[in-house]
Design a protein around this motif. Sequence first.
Motif, PDB file in Angstrom:
ATOM      1  N   GLN A   1       0.825  -1.205   0.000  1.00 35.74           N
ATOM      2  CA  GLN A   1       0.000   0.000   0.000  1.00 35.74           C
ATOM      3  C   GLN A   1       0.862   1.259   0.000  1.00 35.74           C
ATOM      4  O   GLN A   1       0.536   2.246  -0.662  1.00 35.74           O
ATOM      5  N   LEU A   2       1.979   1.223   0.704  1.00 40.16           N
ATOM      6  CA  LEU A   2       2.835   2.402   0.817  1.00 40.16           C
ATOM      7  C   LEU A   2       3.654   2.656  -0.437  1.00 40.16           C
ATOM      8  O   LEU A   2       3.846   3.810  -0.843  1.00 40.16           O
ATOM      9  N   PHE A   3       4.174   1.591  -1.044  1.00 41.26           N
ATOM     10  CA  PHE A   3       5.132   1.762  -2.134  1.00 41.26           C
ATOM     11  C   PHE A   3       4.750   1.047  -3.423  1.00 41.26           C
ATOM     12  O   PHE A   3       5.477   1.136  -4.407  1.00 41.26           O
ATOM     13  N   GLY A   4       3.640   0.326  -3.428  1.00 34.89           N
ATOM     14  CA  GLY A   4       3.234  -0.394  -4.627  1.00 34.89           C
ATOM     15  C   GLY A   4       3.827  -1.784  -4.641  1.00 34.89           C
ATOM     16  O   GLY A   4       5.033  -1.959  -4.510  1.00 34.89           O
ATOM     17  N   GLY A   5       2.957  -2.764  -4.811  1.00 39.27           N
ATOM     18  CA  GLY A   5       3.432  -4.141  -4.846  1.00 39.27           C
ATOM     19  C   GLY A   5       3.295  -4.748  -6.218  1.00 39.27           C
ATOM     20  O   GLY A   5       3.703  -5.883  -6.446  1.00 39.27           O
ATOM     21  N   ALA A   6       2.708  -3.992  -7.151  1.00 44.43           N
ATOM     22  CA  ALA A   6       2.459  -4.526  -8.483  1.00 44.43           C
ATOM     23  C   ALA A   6       3.541  -4.061  -9.454  1.00 44.43           C
ATOM     24  O   ALA A   6       3.820  -2.869  -9.540  1.00 44.43           O
ATOM     25  N   PRO A   7       4.151  -4.976 -10.191  1.00 47.91           N
ATOM     26  CA  PRO A   7       5.087  -4.557 -11.243  1.00 47.91           C
ATOM     27  C   PRO A   7       4.301  -3.933 -12.386  1.00 47.91           C
ATOM     28  O   PRO A   7       3.078  -4.088 -12.467  1.00 47.91           O
ATOM     29  N   PRO A   8       4.952  -3.194 -13.276  1.00 50.21           N
ATOM     30  CA  PRO A   8       4.236  -2.649 -14.432  1.00 50.21           C
ATOM     31  C   PRO A   8       3.530  -3.748 -15.201  1.00 50.21           C
ATOM     32  O   PRO A   8       4.059  -4.851 -15.363  1.00 50.21           O
ATOM     33  N   PRO A   9       2.298  -3.518 -15.672  1.00 47.43           N
ATOM     34  CA  PRO A   9       1.560  -4.547 -16.418  1.00 47.43           C
ATOM     35  C   PRO A   9       2.293  -4.937 -17.693  1.00 47.43           C
ATOM     36  O   PRO A   9       3.212  -4.258 -18.143  1.00 47.43           O
ATOM     37  N   GLN A  10       1.850  -6.031 -18.280  1.00 46.73           N
ATOM     38  CA  GLN A  10       2.381  -6.432 -19.573  1.00 46.73           C
ATOM     39  C   GLN A  10       2.178  -5.306 -20.579  1.00 46.73           C
ATOM     40  O   GLN A  10       1.188  -4.569 -20.525  1.00 46.73           O
ATOM     41  N   GLU A  11       3.126  -5.202 -21.514  1.00 50.36           N
ATOM     42  CA  GLU A  11       3.175  -4.039 -22.404  1.00 50.36           C
ATOM     43  C   GLU A  11       1.880  -3.778 -23.155  1.00 50.36           C
ATOM     44  O   GLU A  11       1.553  -2.631 -23.460  1.00 50.36           O
ATOM     45  N   ASN A  12       1.131  -4.804 -23.480  1.00 48.91           N
ATOM     46  CA  ASN A  12      -0.078  -4.615 -24.283  1.00 48.91           C
ATOM     47  C   ASN A  12      -1.342  -4.537 -23.440  1.00 48.91           C
ATOM     48  O   ASN A  12      -2.451  -4.590 -23.976  1.00 48.91           O
ATOM     49  N   THR A  13      -1.226  -4.426 -22.123  1.00 43.91           N
ATOM     50  CA  THR A  13      -2.407  -4.325 -21.268  1.00 43.91           C
ATOM     51  C   THR A  13      -3.076  -2.975 -21.479  1.00 43.91           C
ATOM     52  O   THR A  13      -2.450  -1.928 -21.279  1.00 43.91           O
ATOM     53  N   PRO A  14      -4.348  -2.940 -21.899  1.00 41.05           N
ATOM     54  CA  PRO A  14      -5.026  -1.662 -22.132  1.00 41.05           C
ATOM     55  C   PRO A  14      -5.214  -0.896 -20.829  1.00 41.05           C
ATOM     56  O   PRO A  14      -5.495  -1.475 -19.778  1.00 41.05           O
ATOM     57  N   GLY A  15      -5.026   0.400 -20.900  1.00 38.37           N
ATOM     58  CA  GLY A  15      -5.213   1.251 -19.741  1.00 38.37           C
ATOM     59  C   GLY A  15      -4.316   2.467 -19.819  1.00 38.37           C
ATOM     60  O   GLY A  15      -3.619   2.695 -20.805  1.00 38.37           O
ATOM     61  N   VAL A  16      -4.351   3.287 -18.759  1.00 40.83           N
ATOM     62  CA  VAL A  16      -3.543   4.500 -18.714  1.00 40.83           C
ATOM     63  C   VAL A  16      -2.407   4.313 -17.711  1.00 40.83           C
ATOM     64  O   VAL A  16      -2.599   3.843 -16.595  1.00 40.83           O
ATOM     65  N   TYR A  17      -1.199   4.654 -18.162  1.00 42.99           N
ATOM     66  CA  TYR A  17       0.005   4.596 -17.337  1.00 42.99           C
ATOM     67  C   TYR A  17       0.354   6.027 -16.931  1.00 42.99           C
ATOM     68  O   TYR A  17       0.342   6.939 -17.772  1.00 42.99           O
ATOM     69  N   LEU A  18       0.711   6.236 -15.668  1.00 40.19           N
ATOM     70  CA  LEU A  18       0.962   7.575 -15.149  1.00 40.19           C
ATOM     71  C   LEU A  18       2.290   7.623 -14.424  1.00 40.19           C
ATOM     72  O   LEU A  18       2.662   6.674 -13.726  1.00 40.19           O
ATOM     73  N   MET A  19       2.997   8.741 -14.557  1.00 37.54           N
ATOM     74  CA  MET A  19       4.250   8.955 -13.850  1.00 37.54           C
ATOM     75  C   MET A  19       4.286  10.398 -13.363  1.00 37.54           C
ATOM     76  O   MET A  19       3.925  11.323 -14.099  1.00 37.54           O
ATOM     77  N   VAL A  20       4.712  10.605 -12.115  1.00 36.66           N
ATOM     78  CA  VAL A  20       4.780  11.945 -11.534  1.00 36.66           C
ATOM     79  C   VAL A  20       6.230  12.286 -11.246  1.00 36.66           C
ATOM     80  O   VAL A  20       6.943  11.520 -10.599  1.00 36.66           O
ATOM     81  N   ARG A  21       6.669  13.445 -11.742  1.00 36.07           N
ATOM     82  CA  ARG A  21       8.026  13.915 -11.450  1.00 36.07           C
ATOM     83  C   ARG A  21       8.033  14.938 -10.325  1.00 36.07           C
ATOM     84  O   ARG A  21       8.983  15.001  -9.550  1.00 36.07           O
ATOM     85  N   GLU A  22       7.042  15.775 -10.258  1.00 36.38           N
ATOM     86  CA  GLU A  22       6.927  16.771  -9.195  1.00 36.38           C
ATOM     87  C   GLU A  22       5.482  16.866  -8.768  1.00 36.38           C
ATOM     88  O   GLU A  22       4.571  16.615  -9.564  1.00 36.38           O
ATOM     89  N   GLY A  23       5.267  17.277  -7.510  1.00 38.82           N
ATOM     90  CA  GLY A  23       3.909  17.484  -7.042  1.00 38.82           C
ATOM     91  C   GLY A  23       3.186  16.191  -6.743  1.00 38.82           C
ATOM     92  O   GLY A  23       3.774  15.214  -6.272  1.00 38.82           O
ATOM     93  N   LYS A  24       1.904  16.150  -7.070  1.00 35.94           N
ATOM     94  CA  LYS A  24       1.067  15.003  -6.711  1.00 35.94           C
ATOM     95  C   LYS A  24      -0.131  14.945  -7.650  1.00 35.94           C
ATOM     96  O   LYS A  24      -0.603  15.966  -8.132  1.00 35.94           O
ATOM     97  N   ILE A  25      -0.605  13.722  -7.915  1.00 38.97           N
ATOM     98  CA  ILE A  25      -1.859  13.543  -8.642  1.00 38.97           C
ATOM     99  C   ILE A  25      -2.745  12.599  -7.842  1.00 38.97           C
ATOM    100  O   ILE A  25      -2.273  11.852  -6.990  1.00 38.97           O
ATOM    101  N   THR A  26      -4.033  12.637  -8.132  1.00 35.23           N
ATOM    102  CA  THR A  26      -4.965  11.667  -7.570  1.00 35.23           C
ATOM    103  C   THR A  26      -5.642  10.953  -8.733  1.00 35.23           C
ATOM    104  O   THR A  26      -6.051  11.593  -9.703  1.00 35.23           O
ATOM    105  N   VAL A  27      -5.717   9.640  -8.641  1.00 31.06           N
ATOM    106  CA  VAL A  27      -6.332   8.829  -9.692  1.00 31.06           C
ATOM    107  C   VAL A  27      -7.648   8.276  -9.157  1.00 31.06           C
ATOM    108  O   VAL A  27      -7.661   7.599  -8.120  1.00 31.06           O
ATOM    109  N   GLU A  28      -8.744   8.562  -9.853  1.00 31.51           N
ATOM    110  CA  GLU A  28     -10.058   8.089  -9.432  1.00 31.51           C
ATOM    111  C   GLU A  28     -10.642   7.185 -10.508  1.00 31.51           C
ATOM    112  O   GLU A  28     -10.668   7.546 -11.684  1.00 31.51           O
ATOM    113  N   GLN A  29     -11.074   6.010 -10.091  1.00 31.20           N
ATOM    114  CA  GLN A  29     -11.700   5.068 -11.008  1.00 31.20           C
ATOM    115  C   GLN A  29     -12.483   4.043 -10.198  1.00 31.20           C
ATOM    116  O   GLN A  29     -12.040   3.610  -9.132  1.00 31.20           O
TER     117      GLN A  29
END
Length: 486
Positions: free
Chosen positions: A407-435
């Motif tokens: 929960q703190l650091f993520g336990g899931a590796p990146p999905p397989q390359e062809n898995t449909p969905g949105v990939y997100l990366m944050v360099r500064e600040g913060k985002i919230t993902v709602e789904q």
Amino acid sequence: MKHFAPFTPFTPFAPPARYAATALVACAILRCSPALAQTPATPAPAAPTLAPAVAVATSVEGTAYVTRADGRQTVLARGSAMRVGDALSTTRNTTVRLRFTDGGETAVRPESRMTVQEYSFAPDAPEADNLILSLLKGGMRAITGRIGKRGNVDAYRLQVGTATIGIRGTDYTARLCNGDCGTETAQLTQTNRSNAGPPVIARLLQVNGTVTVERGSRQVDVAQGAALYASDRVSTPSGGHAVLAFRDDTRLTLNSGTTLALTQYSFDSAQPGRGSMLFNLIAGGLRVATGLIGKAAPSAVKFKTSTATIGIRGTLFDMACGPANAPENPPAADVTDVRCDESLYATTRDGEISLAANDGAEIAVGAGQSALVPGANGASRALTAKPGFFNAMSTPAPENVQVNLEQLFGGAPPPQENTPGVYLMVREGKITVEQSGQSMSVDAGESAFAGAGQSMAPVRLMSTPILLDRDPALSNSAFNFNICRR
């Protein structure tokens, strides 16, 4: 001799009587109907009124198109304006950079489509700020401007598939994959370029009192759950404490009046033996429960003060700073909120540590044993008994604090390359993902994934996907993001 007909003078053309009569009647009508005589020609249709520009293309490499809100399509060129309702489409090998009127900057990668759904910005009306972008295909990277940094922090949102991303004063990358990212990922594996920022190394599990973090030239108050990074300096107030959890499951309790510099930290869950950890205790005291790095590479873990160094052997121990020439069993007041430039006390609760003074000589301190470096020029020595103040500590033993590393650091590796969905990366600040009715906060140095299905919940990833980390179209050097970040 030839004879010619006599010359006949030219007679001007005279229209037939019926034409003359018609002309007279028309003249009479015009004279009798002045309104008809003064009717102007039908004017040309007025040009449509354009909505105000919300962004301008500052760079266009290749061919890009804009579909306007009324359906018209135009070629996007440098200096072209974008308006609410406009959809930007980039072709193969095309990149576009936009600057919004609030100072924000957005880069759009090749073969992408992005729409400006809503936009409102007035320098003197922060309460009216509003920006909604929709990523329909491909990827983008953005640094927010004033929207999302002032007034309403929820004013900036990004819609991608079934997920909504709230943007809060940040530099982020979003990539939408529909089974079309696999080939690209394989190609990017061969490069060493990285777009990712410094990773999160720890989080605050517990906070008692006002805990502050000095990060670069800034000092900020932090709350429970806050992310920490290598080179951060964490401080607790007098009478307060904080518990930190690190990616390798190392846990620390910072006692009253403690300042700890997280000087160096490196950890890869796939290769824990290659990790390292170096922390500098500036003031106060610590309670320590070492994690995977301490077990796999104990020699790579060090806790230092200006007068002593503690090495570990996969263990539980406490350390506290004291004044020069302190006795073996000082009162608690003498080792509370004290700077670490003189004495250092240490006691081992499990395992073994080594305690070395500035002279380089070290002693081993096993379970149930205690030791002391009596001052800046003193040598390490074992104590005959555990100092009483260690027994009287009221701060929590870190090994007893429950931790959910996934929960703190993520336990899931990146999905397989062809898995449909949105990939997100944050360099500064913060985002919230709602789904799917679930919300997750993603800090700088972290990545997340939201699957394409309606029932999919967002997940924090344990590492940054290659297609985000090494995308040359959205790299730091390619777009040279240099806007003022306040």
